[in-house]
Write a protein that holds these residues in place. Sequence first.
Motif, PDB file in Angstrom:
ATOM      1  N   GLU A 150       0.819  -1.212   0.000  1.00  0.00           N
ATOM      2  CA  GLU A 150       0.000   0.000   0.000  1.00  0.00           C
ATOM      3  C   GLU A 150       0.854   1.263   0.000  1.00  0.00           C
ATOM      4  O   GLU A 150       0.410   2.321   0.456  1.00  0.00           O
ATOM      5  CB  GLU A 150      -0.917   0.009   1.236  1.00  0.00           C
ATOM      6  CG  GLU A 150      -1.837  -1.189   1.372  1.00  0.00           C
ATOM      7  CD  GLU A 150      -2.956  -1.205   0.332  1.00  0.00           C
ATOM      8  OE1 GLU A 150      -3.046  -0.250  -0.468  1.00  0.00           O
ATOM      9  OE2 GLU A 150      -3.735  -2.175   0.313  1.00  0.00           O
ATOM     10  N   ASN A 153      -0.549   4.622  -1.219  1.00  0.00           N
ATOM     11  CA  ASN A 153      -1.700   5.214  -0.529  1.00  0.00           C
ATOM     12  C   ASN A 153      -1.288   6.049   0.682  1.00  0.00           C
ATOM     13  O   ASN A 153      -2.097   6.245   1.594  1.00  0.00           O
ATOM     14  CB  ASN A 153      -2.668   4.108  -0.084  1.00  0.00           C
ATOM     15  CG  ASN A 153      -3.371   3.452  -1.260  1.00  0.00           C
ATOM     16  OD1 ASN A 153      -3.737   4.115  -2.221  1.00  0.00           O
ATOM     17  ND2 ASN A 153      -3.542   2.136  -1.186  1.00  0.00           N
ATOM     18  N   ASP A 233      -6.440   0.295   2.083  1.00  0.00           N
ATOM     19  CA  ASP A 233      -6.628   0.900   0.768  1.00  0.00           C
ATOM     20  C   ASP A 233      -7.650   2.034   0.812  1.00  0.00           C
ATOM     21  O   ASP A 233      -7.740   2.839  -0.105  1.00  0.00           O
ATOM     22  CB  ASP A 233      -7.038  -0.140  -0.279  1.00  0.00           C
ATOM     23  CG  ASP A 233      -8.324  -0.884   0.103  1.00  0.00           C
ATOM     24  OD1 ASP A 233      -9.004  -0.477   1.064  1.00  0.00           O
ATOM     25  OD2 ASP A 233      -8.628  -1.883  -0.568  1.00  0.00           O
ATOM     26  N   ARG A 350      -9.984   1.806  -6.080  1.00  0.00           N
ATOM     27  CA  ARG A 350      -8.656   1.892  -5.482  1.00  0.00           C
ATOM     28  C   ARG A 350      -7.874   3.065  -6.063  1.00  0.00           C
ATOM     29  O   ARG A 350      -7.864   3.283  -7.266  1.00  0.00           O
ATOM     30  CB  ARG A 350      -7.891   0.597  -5.759  1.00  0.00           C
ATOM     31  CG  ARG A 350      -7.730  -0.302  -4.536  1.00  0.00           C
ATOM     32  CD  ARG A 350      -6.865  -1.491  -4.880  1.00  0.00           C
ATOM     33  NE  ARG A 350      -6.582  -2.284  -3.702  1.00  0.00           N
ATOM     34  CZ  ARG A 350      -5.540  -2.087  -2.913  1.00  0.00           C
ATOM     35  NH1 ARG A 350      -4.692  -1.115  -3.179  1.00  0.00           N
ATOM     36  NH2 ARG A 350      -5.346  -2.853  -1.860  1.00  0.00           N
TER      37      ARG A 350
END
Length: 377
Positions: A150, A153, A233, A350
């Motif tokens: 991730e 993010n 996410d 996403r």
Amino acid sequence: MEEYFISKATLNSSNIDLAIQSALSKSSGANGVFTFQITGNIWEPLCRWLRMDSRALSTTTISNRLSTWDIESLAEIHSLVPVKWVASKLTPFHTSWVPQKIKNALRRIPGIRDFAYSIEYTFRQTGQPNIDPVASIADTYSIVLPARNESGNEQLIRDALDHIICHLPNSEVIFVEGNSSDNTWIMLNSVVSDYQEKLRILLIKQEGRGKKNAVISGFSKATGSTLAIIDTDFTVDILDSIRAIEYSSRLNGCFINCTRTVYPMEEGAMRWANYIGNRVFATLVSCLLCQNVSDSLCGTKIFTKHLYASMLADGSWLSKTDPFGDFTVLFGASKYKYKIINYPVKYKSRFSGSPNISRWTDGLKLIRVCWHYFLSA
């Protein structure tokens, strides 16, 4: 007695929770009666299919998808108890040729009224609702965020932490890094370093594999009386997740299961096969639990530490058949007589990375979990 009518148009707003709060705010006391107008569970999907407004037929939808049990969950959150429901209209078709007395009689016959097109569901206030819920000072919250691949993010994670600090001051955040192949570990170390003076925040390295193992690792460090799982996410709107956590402080004996299937999803948020599988599993799990679950695989779930301790004690959390833990905790909530509350959340595509699941392999594993529960006592 004050009576209020909440129409289908109101329930089709972009934030149903706030729309209901707005209606509740008009009540001057604790004896208000609220009637919700909704489409019956049988006709609701049929009407959406006819309008081509179904996720099963298109990449996104326009209107909200609400069932009677979604309304019941929202009503419970707002201190409303069900009084009765009546079939206000049996079909969406023109029936002026049918005598009104016959229609009145048909709407009252068990079996026939269950197939009604339009329903009026009446609830009564049991107390003064909290129009603007805030986290209880007496409750502490442990939020576990499993994170694998991730690194893209980071800004979403920082924004989420800012919201948590603002709305949930009595909380701790526990990141569990799942041996990523990218720079997630380095990124999270930087985030934790920047926020460690603002809230209790931990970062641990997962020793095992899978989301369920990551959740267990995080909960082993949790000190809060209420536990929450949020996917890193942040495809589920963080403000919706926070609101669900805030509501948990006034819903004793309840398990909050967030549902992504009420509001229209962003295009690309959920692949078609995943959506169909999600709907199938929601129906299957609802039958197994004898409780209605709108979305069995949403990653955002809130429950008490007492429930988790009970599940640890009976060994259900140690089972390796469920790769994510979603079914494990739902079945555990039902086993220990927790009422499951469906709370609607907005679901987005996403921002970075790809899902850490295999829809077919993991889907078969989930079928095995359901089969095992079906055969259990």
